[in-house]
Design a protein around this motif. Structure first.
Motif, mmCIF file in Angstrom:
data_model
loop_
_atom_site.group_PDB
_atom_site.id
_atom_site.type_symbol
_atom_site.label_atom_id
_atom_site.label_comp_id
_atom_site.label_asym_id
_atom_site.label_seq_id
_atom_site.Cartn_x
_atom_site.Cartn_y
_atom_site.Cartn_z
ATOM 1 N N TYR A 20 0.840 -1.199 0.000
ATOM 2 C CA TYR A 20 0.000 0.000 0.000
ATOM 3 C C TYR A 20 0.881 1.256 0.000
ATOM 4 N N ILE A 21 1.864 1.281 0.874
ATOM 5 C CA ILE A 21 2.750 2.444 0.999
ATOM 6 C C ILE A 21 3.492 2.695 -0.311
ATOM 7 N N GLU A 22 4.005 1.639 -0.937
ATOM 8 C CA GLU A 22 4.723 1.793 -2.205
ATOM 9 C C GLU A 22 3.791 2.301 -3.301
ATOM 10 N N GLY A 23 2.571 1.770 -3.356
ATOM 11 C CA GLY A 23 1.608 2.233 -4.354
ATOM 12 C C GLY A 23 1.286 3.707 -4.200
ATOM 13 N N CYS A 24 1.173 4.179 -2.961
ATOM 14 C CA CYS A 24 0.934 5.610 -2.716
ATOM 15 C C CYS A 24 2.123 6.439 -3.188
ATOM 16 N N ALA A 25 3.330 6.006 -2.835
ATOM 17 C CA ALA A 25 4.531 6.762 -3.182
ATOM 18 C C ALA A 25 4.734 6.851 -4.690
ATOM 19 N N LYS A 26 4.502 5.748 -5.386
ATOM 20 C CA LYS A 26 4.734 5.718 -6.836
ATOM 21 C C LYS A 26 3.489 6.091 -7.635
ATOM 22 N N ALA A 27 2.385 6.364 -6.929
ATOM 23 C CA ALA A 27 1.108 6.702 -7.571
ATOM 24 C C ALA A 27 0.710 5.629 -8.570
ATOM 25 N N GLU A 28 0.822 4.363 -8.135
ATOM 26 C CA GLU A 28 0.465 3.226 -8.980
ATOM 27 C C GLU A 28 -0.457 2.291 -8.214
ATOM 28 N N GLY A 29 -1.733 2.340 -8.549
ATOM 29 C CA GLY A 29 -2.716 1.499 -7.889
ATOM 30 C C GLY A 29 -2.427 0.018 -8.037
ATOM 31 N N HIS A 37 -8.171 -7.304 -0.325
ATOM 32 C CA HIS A 37 -9.131 -8.343 -0.683
ATOM 33 C C HIS A 37 -10.068 -7.748 -1.749
ATOM 34 N N PRO A 38 -10.535 -8.548 -2.716
ATOM 35 C CA PRO A 38 -11.418 -8.012 -3.764
ATOM 36 C C PRO A 38 -12.693 -7.351 -3.243
ATOM 37 N N ASP A 39 -13.150 -7.719 -2.054
ATOM 38 C CA ASP A 39 -14.363 -7.124 -1.491
ATOM 39 C C ASP A 39 -14.065 -6.034 -0.462
ATOM 40 N N ALA A 40 -12.837 -5.543 -0.429
ATOM 41 C CA ALA A 40 -12.439 -4.543 0.561
ATOM 42 C C ALA A 40 -13.264 -3.264 0.410
ATOM 43 N N PRO A 54 -15.696 2.478 -2.806
ATOM 44 C CA PRO A 54 -15.333 1.123 -3.226
ATOM 45 C C PRO A 54 -13.846 1.075 -3.599
ATOM 46 N N VAL A 55 -13.105 0.212 -2.944
ATOM 47 C CA VAL A 55 -11.667 0.142 -3.157
ATOM 48 C C VAL A 55 -11.352 -0.188 -4.609
ATOM 49 N N TYR A 56 -11.953 -1.236 -5.120
ATOM 50 C CA TYR A 56 -11.605 -1.674 -6.468
ATOM 51 C C TYR A 56 -12.130 -0.725 -7.544
ATOM 52 N N ASP A 57 -13.156 0.037 -7.257
ATOM 53 C CA ASP A 57 -13.679 0.968 -8.251
ATOM 54 C C ASP A 57 -13.016 2.338 -8.176
ATOM 55 N N ASP A 58 -12.662 2.792 -6.977
ATOM 56 C CA ASP A 58 -12.222 4.173 -6.822
ATOM 57 C C ASP A 58 -10.792 4.358 -6.315
ATOM 58 N N LEU A 59 -10.359 3.580 -5.351
ATOM 59 C CA LEU A 59 -9.042 3.820 -4.756
ATOM 60 C C LEU A 59 -7.932 3.686 -5.783
ATOM 61 N N PHE A 60 -7.878 2.578 -6.481
ATOM 62 C CA PHE A 60 -6.772 2.342 -7.407
ATOM 63 C C PHE A 60 -6.798 3.343 -8.564
ATOM 64 N N ASP A 61 -7.989 3.609 -9.115
ATOM 65 C CA ASP A 61 -8.097 4.595 -10.188
ATOM 66 C C ASP A 61 -7.729 5.985 -9.685
ATOM 67 N N GLY A 62 -8.154 6.310 -8.459
ATOM 68 C CA GLY A 62 -7.816 7.607 -7.881
ATOM 69 C C GLY A 62 -6.320 7.787 -7.708
ATOM 70 N N ILE A 63 -5.660 6.748 -7.236
ATOM 71 C CA ILE A 63 -4.195 6.808 -7.084
ATOM 72 C C ILE A 63 -3.555 7.002 -8.449
ATOM 73 N N ASP A 64 -4.010 6.232 -9.443
ATOM 74 C CA ASP A 64 -3.428 6.317 -10.792
ATOM 75 C C ASP A 64 -3.663 7.672 -11.452
ATOM 76 N N ASN A 65 -4.868 8.211 -11.294
ATOM 77 C CA ASN A 65 -5.257 9.400 -12.056
ATOM 78 C C ASN A 65 -5.127 10.726 -11.319
#
Length: 128
Positions: A20-29, A37-40, A54-65
């Motif tokens: 999680y920490i690395e994904g935040c730092a590199k802005a890569e979901g 977990h897929p239902d997180a 929703p983690v899978y719908d918003d968190l990763f895309d938000g980090i990326d974009n």
């Protein structure tokens, strides 16, 4: 030793949080995705309202974009493990200019720790 020790479980939780920490730092979901977990689910509060993200719908895309790679300072403040459940707090300074306190709940299923819930607080900006 054949039984898993607390130290081994603690280190495994830290490895999950590190994704999680690395994904935040590199802005890569995609780097943080394996930690969840897929239902997180993820929650925050804004203007006195509880917000479910929703983690899978918003968190990763938000980090990326919405975030740029940065060099945050992060600290795992607490880890508490009982059996196959854990909670943890991670504080991060300067994640693309933001400061967060993240609270995680994790479960260990089939020998793998995964984040099942995240609540977070975004600290007010100190910029004038």
């Amino acid at each position: 030793m054949s039984d898993t020790t607390y130290v081994q479980e603690y280190n495994a939780v830290l490895e999950t949080l590190a994704k999680y920490i690395e994904g935040c730092a590199k802005a890569e979901g995609s780097l943080m995705r394996p930690a969840f977990h897929p239902d997180a689910v993820m929650f925050s509060a804004a203007d006195s309202a509880v917000i479910r993200v929703p983690v899978y719908d918003d968190l990763f895309d938000g980090i990326d974009n919405d975030f740029k790679p940065s060099t945050p300072s992060s600290a795992v403040v607490t880890v508490d493990i009982v059996g196959n459940v854990a909670s943890a707090r991670v504080d991060s300074d300067d994640v693309d200019g933001f400061r967060f306190s993240d609270f995680f709940h994790l479960l260990n299923a089939d020998g793998q720790w995964q984040i099942v819930a995240k609540t977070f607080y975004t600290h007010p900006s100190t910029a004038s």
